[in-house]
Write a protein that holds these residues in place. Sequence first.
Motif, PDB file in Angstrom:
ATOM      1  N   ALA A   1     -18.915  15.503   6.985  1.00 25.08           N
ATOM      2  CA  ALA A   1     -18.041  14.350   7.219  1.00 25.08           C
ATOM      3  C   ALA A   1     -18.790  13.252   7.971  1.00 25.08           C
ATOM      4  CB  ALA A   1     -16.800  14.781   8.003  1.00 25.08           C
ATOM      5  N   PHE A   2     -19.543  13.645   8.976  1.00 30.92           N
ATOM      6  CA  PHE A   2     -20.316  12.660   9.740  1.00 30.92           C
ATOM      7  C   PHE A   2     -21.309  11.932   8.835  1.00 30.92           C
ATOM      8  CE2 PHE A   2     -23.953  11.256  12.180  1.00 30.92           C
ATOM      9  CZ  PHE A   2     -23.377  10.627  13.276  1.00 30.92           C
ATOM     10  N   SER A   3     -21.984  12.689   7.972  1.00 30.30           N
ATOM     11  CA  SER A   3     -23.006  12.101   7.107  1.00 30.30           C
ATOM     12  C   SER A   3     -22.421  11.067   6.155  1.00 30.30           C
ATOM     13  CB  SER A   3     -23.715  13.212   6.320  1.00 30.30           C
ATOM     14  OG  SER A   3     -24.668  12.665   5.430  1.00 30.30           O
ATOM     15  N   ILE A   4     -21.309  11.401   5.468  1.00 32.69           N
ATOM     16  CA  ILE A   4     -20.740  10.471   4.497  1.00 32.69           C
ATOM     17  C   ILE A   4     -20.135   9.254   5.184  1.00 32.69           C
ATOM     18  CG2 ILE A   4     -18.543  11.722   4.418  1.00 32.69           C
ATOM     19  CD1 ILE A   4     -20.170   9.680   1.592  1.00 32.69           C
ATOM     20  N   LEU A   5     -19.461   9.458   6.319  1.00 28.49           N
ATOM     21  CA  LEU A   5     -18.853   8.323   7.021  1.00 28.49           C
ATOM     22  C   LEU A   5     -19.909   7.411   7.623  1.00 28.49           C
ATOM     23  CD1 LEU A   5     -15.808  10.059   8.720  1.00 28.49           C
ATOM     24  CD2 LEU A   5     -15.734   8.298   6.960  1.00 28.49           C
ATOM     25  N   ASP A   6     -21.022   7.993   8.039  1.00 25.74           N
ATOM     26  CA  ASP A   6     -22.084   7.158   8.596  1.00 25.74           C
ATOM     27  C   ASP A   6     -22.733   6.302   7.506  1.00 25.74           C
ATOM     28  OD1 ASP A   6     -23.272   6.565  11.152  1.00 25.74           O
ATOM     29  OD2 ASP A   6     -25.160   7.357  10.353  1.00 25.74           O
ATOM     30  N   SER A   7     -22.856   6.846   6.290  1.00 19.80           N
ATOM     31  CA  SER A   7     -23.404   6.046   5.190  1.00 19.80           C
ATOM     32  C   SER A   7     -22.436   4.918   4.807  1.00 19.80           C
ATOM     33  CB  SER A   7     -23.687   6.934   3.976  1.00 19.80           C
ATOM     34  OG  SER A   7     -22.487   7.413   3.398  1.00 19.80           O
ATOM     35  N   ILE A   8     -21.137   5.187   4.883  1.00 21.25           N
ATOM     36  CA  ILE A   8     -20.152   4.140   4.620  1.00 21.25           C
ATOM     37  C   ILE A   8     -20.207   3.085   5.713  1.00 21.25           C
ATOM     38  CG2 ILE A   8     -17.666   3.657   4.433  1.00 21.25           C
ATOM     39  CD1 ILE A   8     -17.327   6.455   3.241  1.00 21.25           C
ATOM     40  N   ARG A   9     -20.393   3.511   6.962  1.00 17.80           N
ATOM     41  CA  ARG A   9     -20.525   2.565   8.079  1.00 17.80           C
ATOM     42  C   ARG A   9     -21.698   1.615   7.862  1.00 17.80           C
ATOM     43  NH1 ARG A   9     -23.793   1.967  12.056  1.00 17.80           N
ATOM     44  NH2 ARG A   9     -24.887   3.899  11.505  1.00 17.80           N
ATOM     45  N   GLU A  10     -22.823   2.155   7.423  1.00 17.41           N
ATOM     46  CA  GLU A  10     -23.996   1.320   7.183  1.00 17.41           C
ATOM     47  C   GLU A  10     -23.759   0.346   6.030  1.00 17.41           C
ATOM     48  OE1 GLU A  10     -27.199   4.004   6.517  1.00 17.41           O
ATOM     49  OE2 GLU A  10     -27.416   4.564   8.649  1.00 17.41           O
ATOM     50  N   ALA A  11     -23.111   0.820   4.963  1.00 18.58           N
ATOM     51  CA  ALA A  11     -22.834  -0.056   3.817  1.00 18.58           C
ATOM     52  C   ALA A  11     -21.864  -1.170   4.199  1.00 18.58           C
ATOM     53  CB  ALA A  11     -22.251   0.781   2.660  1.00 18.58           C
ATOM     54  N   PHE A  12     -20.878  -0.839   5.012  1.00 15.58           N
ATOM     55  CA  PHE A  12     -19.896  -1.852   5.420  1.00 15.58           C
ATOM     56  C   PHE A  12     -20.534  -2.912   6.308  1.00 15.58           C
ATOM     57  CE2 PHE A  12     -16.422  -3.249   8.320  1.00 15.58           C
ATOM     58  CZ  PHE A  12     -15.625  -3.874   7.358  1.00 15.58           C
ATOM     59  N   SER A  13     -21.394  -2.497   7.204  1.00 15.46           N
ATOM     60  CA  SER A  13     -22.038  -3.466   8.100  1.00 15.46           C
ATOM     61  C   SER A  13     -22.974  -4.406   7.349  1.00 15.46           C
ATOM     62  CB  SER A  13     -22.813  -2.730   9.205  1.00 15.46           C
ATOM     63  OG  SER A  13     -23.884  -1.979   8.638  1.00 15.46           O
ATOM     64  N   ALA A  14     -23.413  -3.989   6.140  1.00 10.56           N
ATOM     65  CA  ALA A  14     -24.310  -4.841   5.343  1.00 10.56           C
ATOM     66  C   ALA A  14     -23.555  -5.852   4.483  1.00 10.56           C
ATOM     67  CB  ALA A  14     -25.190  -3.963   4.457  1.00 10.56           C
ATOM     68  N   LEU A  15     -22.235  -5.695   4.338  1.00  6.46           N
ATOM     69  CA  LEU A  15     -21.456  -6.632   3.525  1.00  6.46           C
ATOM     70  C   LEU A  15     -21.383  -8.003   4.189  1.00  6.46           C
ATOM     71  CD1 LEU A  15     -18.381  -4.466   2.424  1.00  6.46           C
ATOM     72  CD2 LEU A  15     -20.322  -5.145   1.029  1.00  6.46           C
ATOM     73  N   GLU A  16     -21.456  -9.050   3.376  1.00  7.85           N
ATOM     74  CA  GLU A  16     -21.307 -10.413   3.886  1.00  7.85           C
ATOM     75  C   GLU A  16     -19.989 -10.988   3.393  1.00  7.85           C
ATOM     76  OE1 GLU A  16     -24.581 -12.919   2.952  1.00  7.85           O
ATOM     77  OE2 GLU A  16     -25.809 -12.161   4.595  1.00  7.85           O
ATOM     78  N   PHE A  17     -19.247 -11.584   4.308  1.00  7.89           N
ATOM     79  CA  PHE A  17     -17.970 -12.199   3.983  1.00  7.89           C
ATOM     80  C   PHE A  17     -18.108 -13.710   4.079  1.00  7.89           C
ATOM     81  CE2 PHE A  17     -17.131  -7.984   5.665  1.00  7.89           C
ATOM     82  CZ  PHE A  17     -16.262  -7.470   4.714  1.00  7.89           C
ATOM     83  N   SER A  18     -17.704 -14.391   3.015  1.00 11.49           N
ATOM     84  CA  SER A  18     -17.833 -15.851   2.976  1.00 11.49           C
ATOM     85  C   SER A  18     -16.592 -16.502   3.555  1.00 11.49           C
ATOM     86  CB  SER A  18     -18.042 -16.323   1.538  1.00 11.49           C
ATOM     87  OG  SER A  18     -16.958 -15.914   0.729  1.00 11.49           O
ATOM     88  N   THR A  19     -16.749 -17.714   4.021  1.00 14.38           N
ATOM     89  CA  THR A  19     -15.642 -18.478   4.595  1.00 14.38           C
ATOM     90  C   THR A  19     -15.647 -19.888   4.019  1.00 14.38           C
ATOM     91  OG1 THR A  19     -16.898 -19.389   6.456  1.00 14.38           O
ATOM     92  CG2 THR A  19     -15.925 -17.205   6.752  1.00 14.38           C
ATOM     93  N   ASP A  20     -14.561 -20.601   4.263  1.00 10.93           N
ATOM     94  CA  ASP A  20     -14.485 -21.987   3.810  1.00 10.93           C
ATOM     95  C   ASP A  20     -15.501 -22.862   4.530  1.00 10.93           C
ATOM     96  OD1 ASP A  20     -12.414 -21.235   2.187  1.00 10.93           O
ATOM     97  OD2 ASP A  20     -10.849 -21.826   3.617  1.00 10.93           O
TER      98      ASP A  20
ATOM     99  N   GLY B   1     -18.470 -22.063   5.034  1.00 13.18           N
ATOM    100  CA  GLY B   1     -19.778 -21.891   4.417  1.00 13.18           C
ATOM    101  C   GLY B   1     -20.686 -20.904   5.106  1.00 13.18           C
ATOM    102  N   LYS B   2     -20.374 -20.502   6.325  1.00 13.81           N
ATOM    103  CA  LYS B   2     -21.237 -19.579   7.040  1.00 13.81           C
ATOM    104  C   LYS B   2     -20.705 -18.157   6.893  1.00 13.81           C
ATOM    105  CE  LYS B   2     -23.279 -18.650  11.578  1.00 13.81           C
ATOM    106  NZ  LYS B   2     -23.328 -19.054  12.992  1.00 13.81           N
ATOM    107  N   PRO B   3     -21.470 -17.265   6.264  1.00 11.19           N
ATOM    108  CA  PRO B   3     -20.996 -15.888   6.090  1.00 11.19           C
ATOM    109  C   PRO B   3     -20.995 -15.119   7.409  1.00 11.19           C
ATOM    110  CG  PRO B   3     -23.237 -16.079   5.302  1.00 11.19           C
ATOM    111  CD  PRO B   3     -22.802 -17.473   5.673  1.00 11.19           C
ATOM    112  N   PHE B   4     -20.236 -14.036   7.445  1.00 14.34           N
ATOM    113  CA  PHE B   4     -20.214 -13.201   8.646  1.00 14.34           C
ATOM    114  C   PHE B   4     -20.170 -11.740   8.227  1.00 14.34           C
ATOM    115  CE2 PHE B   4     -15.803 -13.838   7.534  1.00 14.34           C
ATOM    116  CZ  PHE B   4     -15.176 -12.640   7.830  1.00 14.34           C
ATOM    117  N   ASN B   5     -20.501 -10.878   9.167  1.00 17.62           N
ATOM    118  CA  ASN B   5     -20.495  -9.432   8.944  1.00 17.62           C
ATOM    119  C   ASN B   5     -19.513  -8.762   9.885  1.00 17.62           C
ATOM    120  OD1 ASN B   5     -23.501 -10.496   8.596  1.00 17.62           O
ATOM    121  ND2 ASN B   5     -23.199  -8.807   7.154  1.00 17.62           N
ATOM    122  N   CYS B   6     -19.106  -7.554   9.507  1.00 19.66           N
ATOM    123  CA  CYS B   6     -18.221  -6.744  10.356  1.00 19.66           C
ATOM    124  C   CYS B   6     -18.748  -5.319  10.428  1.00 19.66           C
ATOM    125  CB  CYS B   6     -16.798  -6.736   9.807  1.00 19.66           C
ATOM    126  SG  CYS B   6     -15.903  -8.283  10.004  1.00 19.66           S
TER     127      CYS B   6
END
Length: 542
Positions: A470-489, A491-496
């Motif tokens: 469980a730790f291994s799969i959730l940690d890989s999801i955590r890393e993938a989520f932190s790499a996502l970029e979210f765009s805004t009106d 123009g400057k993207p942000f991460n979560c």
Amino acid sequence: MHESEQLVAQLAVLEERFRQRLNDELDVLKQLADQLRDNPVALKDLRDRLHKLAGSSGTFGYAALGERCRELEQRAQAVLDDPQSASQTLDTLAEAIRHLNLLLQRHQDDRAEPKRLETPASDEGAQQHIGLLVQDAAMREQLERTLGSFGYQISSFDSPAALHKTDIIDAMIVDTSPPGSTLLEDPAFRQRGAQAPPLLVISSQDNFTGRLQAVRVGASGFFTKPVDLPLLESRLERCFNTFQGGPFRVLIVDDDTELSARYALVLSSAGMLVDTLSDPHKLLSKMDSFSPEVVLMDLSMPDYSGPELAQVIRLNDDWLRVPIVYLSAETNAERQMSALLKAGDDFITKPISDSALLTTVYARAQRARMVSDALARDSLTGLLKHADIKEQVEIEAERALRTRSPLTVAMIDIDRFKSVNDQYGHANGDSVIRALSNLLRQRLRKVDRLGRYGGEEFVAVLPGCNREDAFSILDSIREAFSALEFSTDKGKPFNCTFSAGISTCMAPDWNNSTLLEDADRALYQAKESGRNRICKAEVGND
């Protein structure tokens, strides 16, 4: 013995039991017929027994006998309604009752055979191959990318004929834009059969005409631009998972044990889980222990009526969603409508063929499950709501305890989410929540359960999964989520990022009563330790 041969043999045993009971019933009817002039209660008893035989005889193949019993039941009811006309009618009724045995003998050798069972096709195990007919390149790419992330195979087509020619497509998504499009009028759509793959329609306009046209070609979903892709994917998932959650659960409430046994055999042979009840006093405990998705209720039982028992069921809010289908030989439309107004949902007139019974129950159970699933889902993410994911924790914890298999529960929370809403707006905050829910659904298994616990907090229930996996799969999801970029009106993207706490119950430590609390404490530890990390609950607390 082949399954179909075994079913035939079991049905034959039930039919022989009914045949033996039939002789006894006809003897009782003749005794009652002899008492009609001297015993006022005999007529009502006679009417009730005729009513029961009118419903059950046809089901077991004695169609002519069933029809005659129905006629005599109506005569008896007429006398009960107007006692002044009783004199001559009682004599003719008694004479007709005495000749029922002759009718039975005449039709014994050539009675109608029950209709063969026709099991509805199941889409369980579908390969989830999606065919796209989308001319807008940007929309097509977005669909391919998003649906591909959920594990669907995607193929694009340039015409309705090409889309319908292939036999590898499990669902279709069609864009009917621009306004005025006649795409759905193409013969390939208008000639879709009942077994055609699910069809989802995308339109640039939300109006009655467009929706009606989609319905007429058998569409399972209608989405207007800009398309809510998580909602579209959720509808696809429902199309592919008709049987998700196990076989349909059906409770039969009927004092006719042979008839209910036959119904149970027919339904269980089609993969349904069936229980029967002949004692209404045990109805509430049976509803609670069995949790049926459909109740088949006999309309007339000694001392109780079906509508009375249905209203008893409806007094419990937890059972308001359960469809109740009345079973009866009653043909009077007014009485049928009266019964339906008292807590019922449908009415099946006995006798009913095996295939008709199966089709009716299947349709009701499928619809009930779809409605329950929709009501249990969060509108933004398509994940289970707070109460429903908590229930899944309890269900899986009991299963883990029973099977001695591990179970892990994860509590997941988006870091500093309030600042996301404050800085980028709630619309972008919703995009972050939706993205995390999509990622969790994509990376976790089909057997795992996901829920939106509240706000930006999620719960994942991972049966058969130990602490380290469980730790291994959730940690890989955590890393993938932190790499996502979210765009805004702006123009400057942000991460979560997100933090999570996990708690596991497994042998020899079997304390599964505090799984959520332990996971929540581990989540708090992850937050206090700097966020963007996974923490495990202490072993002693699992």
